[in-house]
Motif scaffolding. Structure first.
Motif, short mmCIF file in Angstrom:
data_model
loop_
_atom_site.label_atom_id
_atom_site.label_comp_id
_atom_site.label_asym_id
_atom_site.label_seq_id
_atom_site.Cartn_x
_atom_site.Cartn_y
_atom_site.Cartn_z
N UNK A 181 10.33 4.57 0.01
CA UNK A 181 9.92 4.09 1.00
C UNK A 181 10.99 2.22 1.13
N UNK A 182 12.08 2.23 -0.03
CA UNK A 182 12.84 0.84 0.37
C UNK A 182 14.15 0.75 0.99
N UNK A 183 14.44 2.55 1.51
CA UNK A 183 14.87 1.86 2.93
C UNK A 183 15.24 1.42 4.21
N UNK A 184 15.86 1.15 4.83
CA UNK A 184 15.77 0.87 6.17
C UNK A 184 14.85 1.78 7.03
N UNK A 185 14.59 1.15 7.83
CA UNK A 185 12.95 2.04 8.86
C UNK A 185 13.75 2.05 10.46
N UNK A 186 13.85 2.79 10.69
CA UNK A 186 14.22 3.33 12.05
C UNK A 186 13.35 4.01 12.41
N UNK A 187 12.52 3.01 14.43
CA UNK A 187 11.53 3.84 14.69
C UNK A 187 12.32 4.68 15.46
N UNK A 188 12.33 5.64 16.22
CA UNK A 188 12.26 5.72 17.52
C UNK A 188 11.21 6.38 18.19
N UNK A 196 0.73 -1.19 0.21
CA UNK A 196 -0.09 -0.37 -0.12
C UNK A 196 0.57 1.37 -0.02
N UNK A 197 1.97 1.83 0.51
CA UNK A 197 3.42 2.47 0.79
C UNK A 197 3.56 2.52 -0.48
N UNK A 198 4.08 1.23 -0.96
CA UNK A 198 5.37 1.35 -2.42
C UNK A 198 4.08 2.13 -3.32
N UNK A 199 2.98 1.15 -3.28
CA UNK A 199 2.10 1.91 -4.62
C UNK A 199 1.55 3.26 -4.71
N UNK A 200 1.59 4.20 -3.52
CA UNK A 200 0.78 5.51 -3.23
C UNK A 200 1.67 6.05 -4.76
N UNK A 201 0.93 7.36 -4.71
CA UNK A 201 0.65 8.07 -5.55
C UNK A 201 2.46 9.00 -5.42
N UNK A 202 3.46 8.93 -6.13
CA UNK A 202 4.26 9.79 -6.13
C UNK A 202 4.38 10.28 -7.33
N UNK A 203 4.51 11.52 -6.60
CA UNK A 203 4.20 12.95 -7.55
C UNK A 203 5.16 14.12 -6.89
N UNK A 213 0.54 -0.84 9.25
CA UNK A 213 0.72 0.39 9.06
C UNK A 213 0.52 1.26 9.57
N UNK A 214 0.17 0.80 10.77
CA UNK A 214 0.42 1.85 11.79
C UNK A 214 2.16 2.00 12.19
N UNK A 215 2.74 1.60 12.17
CA UNK A 215 4.14 1.47 12.39
C UNK A 215 4.72 2.34 11.40
N UNK A 216 4.25 1.72 9.63
CA UNK A 216 5.09 2.56 8.48
C UNK A 216 4.08 4.28 8.68
N UNK A 217 3.56 4.68 9.00
CA UNK A 217 2.42 6.12 9.82
C UNK A 217 3.47 6.57 10.13
N UNK A 218 3.51 6.12 11.43
CA UNK A 218 4.40 6.74 12.68
C UNK A 218 6.06 7.18 11.63
N UNK A 219 6.53 5.87 11.55
CA UNK A 219 7.61 6.20 10.50
C UNK A 219 7.58 7.35 9.92
N UNK A 220 7.47 7.32 8.42
CA UNK A 220 7.14 8.05 7.71
C UNK A 220 6.92 9.06 8.25
N UNK A 221 6.23 9.78 8.60
CA UNK A 221 6.51 10.91 9.93
C UNK A 221 7.43 11.46 9.80
N UNK A 222 7.84 10.83 10.44
CA UNK A 222 9.58 10.85 11.46
C UNK A 222 10.33 10.75 10.44
#
Length: 211
Positions: free
Chosen positions: A54-61, A18-25, A107-116
């Motif tokens: 979206x393809x790089x490693x993800x570290x959530x603090x 769902x994230x990798x397929x999001x519109x990338x504009x 998906x919630x973790x992705x949102x938190x990491x994405x915002x950070x």
């Protein structure tokens, strides 16, 4: 832990897709920074992200004010969730009052990491402050009885919601950024005082509200 593994198997593939397929504009923020183009924070928009993000490693603090915990967790690498790291994040987002833990929607973790990770590109390197993650039904009911905003059928009880803050971002800016990921509901809770308000983020139906 069968419940966690079943949850991962059923949801993780959908989450990543769902994230990798999001519109990338638009212009990728990293490129914008290199060109000296620093957008004001009120127009942070996750739809401007490139695929590389979206393809790089993800570290959530994250930090939990109630328990005094703080941790940086590398939970996703080479296209896969790291099982032990996922369990650690589930623990960090547990019901601190009820002292129980449950599977957290990836998906919630992705949102938190994405915002950070998004705001870190502009020099805002702050942990995600988790005011509330998973809640037991009993904890959710206690909040309601105390007059604290808590829906009767709260997604917190399903591990699909978190109340969060990020230092140096007010409710309007953080909420707008979380909303731009288009992954679920966003509640704006405006409060005065030194700590300010917070944002509710969930992976339910796409909707917004103010509380």
């Amino acid at each position: 832990m069968a419940t966690r593994r079943t949850f991962l198997r059923n949801t993780l593939g959908l989450s990543a897709a769902s994230f990798i397929g999001a519109p990338l504009v638009g212009l990728a923020p990293a490129r914008a920074a290199q060109d000296g183009l620093q957008p004001p924070p009120d127009i942070f928009d996750a739809q401007a992200l490139d695929l590389e993000f979206w393809v790089k490693p993800r570290t959530l603090t994250v930090t939990r004010p109630q328990s005094g915990e703080k941790a940086s967790v590398l939970y996703w690498r080479d296209g896969e969730m790291i099982d032990s790291a996922y369990e650690q994040l589930c623990h960090l987002l547990r019901d601190v009052n009820g002292k129980e833990m449950a599977p957290i929607d990836p998906k919630l973790l992705e949102t938190l990491w994405g915002a950070q990770a998004f705001v870190a590109r502009y020099g805002i390197e702050s942990p995600v402050e988790i005011l509330s993650g998973y809640r037991t039904p009993a904890s959710n009911q206690r909040l309601r009885e105390q007059g604290i905003p808590a829906a009767r059928q709260s997604l917190h009880m399903e591990g699909k919601a978190a109340d969060i803050r990020i230092a140096n971002l007010n409710e309007e800016v953080l909420g707008g950024l979380v909303k731009s990921f288009r992954q679920g509901g966003v509640g704006f809770y405006y409060r005065g005082g030194p700590r300010g308000g917070w944002i509710h983020a969930d992976t339910g139906l796409k909707r917004t509200w103010k509380g």
